[in-house]
Scaffold this active site. Structure first.
Site: not given
Length: 172
Positions: A102-104
Site C-alpha cells: 500500500y505504501y509503495m
C-alpha cells in the site's frame, strides 16, 4: 501435484504472471480490449500452509473486468501494479506485507482495502494463497525480516528466522 491444487512454486507463479501480463499487452497491441474473468468465491485463499483449493471450491460466479468501464480500468491498473510488486518479491525471494505494498503507491491505491482486493484477485487468478505470493499480513506490534535492535531494556532479534513474525509489546 495432488487434488486440484495448482503448482505454486515461485518460478511457476512468475511464469503465470508474465503470461497474464503478456496476454493483456497482446490484446492492446491488436486493438482489442482486454477482458479478464475472475471467479468469485465466498472465501479467499487464506491457508498459511500455501495450499490453495479455490479451484475446487464453490464459485459464486464470474466477474468480468475490462477497460470499457472507468472503475474496471482503475481496478486493472491496481491489479497490474500489485502484480509487478509480487513478481519482484518472488524473484528476489523476499516477503512484504500488504501494508508495505500500500505504501509503495498510497496516492494510487487510496486505501488499504484496494490492495487487499487486488491481492485476493491475484490469488484467484493464479490459484494460490497469499502466502505463495510472499505477501504477509502483519498486525500492529509485529515485525518480520532481517532485523535486530534493542528498545529500552528489551532485545528484539529476528535474524535467526527472518520469515517468522516477532512480537513487540508496547508499554503504556
Amino acid at each position: 501435484m495432488e487434488g486440484n491444487r495448482s503448482d505454486t512454486q515461485p518460478l511457476t507463479l512468475i511464469r503465470k504472471i508474465k503470461g497474464f501480463t503478456r496476454s493483456i499487452v497482446e490484446d492492446l497491441a491488436r486493438g482489442r480490449t482486454p477482458l479478464i474473468y475472475i471467479d468469485r468465491f465466498r472465501n479467499y485463499c487464506t491457508d498459511t500452509s500455501g495450499n490453495c483449493f479455490c479451484s475446487s471450491g464453490l464459485s459464486t460466479g464470474k466477474e468480468a473486468i475490462s477497460l470499457k468501464r472507468e472503475c474496471h480500468a482503475r481496478r486493472l491498473d491496481v491489479l497490474l501494479r500489485v502484480l509487478v510488486i509480487v513478481q519482484q518479491l518472488l524473484q528476489e525471494n523476499r516477503h512484504g506485507s500488504k501494508r508495505d505494498i500500500y505504501y509503495m503507491h498510497p496516492t494510487v491505491f487510496k486505501e488499504q482495502s484496494v490492495v487487499d482486493r487486488a491481492i485476493n484477485d491475484i490469488c484467484i487468478l493464479l490459484q494460490c494463497s497469499r502466502h505463495n505470493l510472499n505477501v504477509v499480513s502483519v498486525g500492529n506490534g509485529l515485525v518480520m525480516g532481517w532485523l535486530r535492535y534493542v528498545e529500552s531494556w528489551r532485545k528484539i532479534d529476528c535474524m535467526s528466522n527472518p520469515n517468522t513474525l516477532c512480537g513487540i509489546l508496547e508499554e503504556n
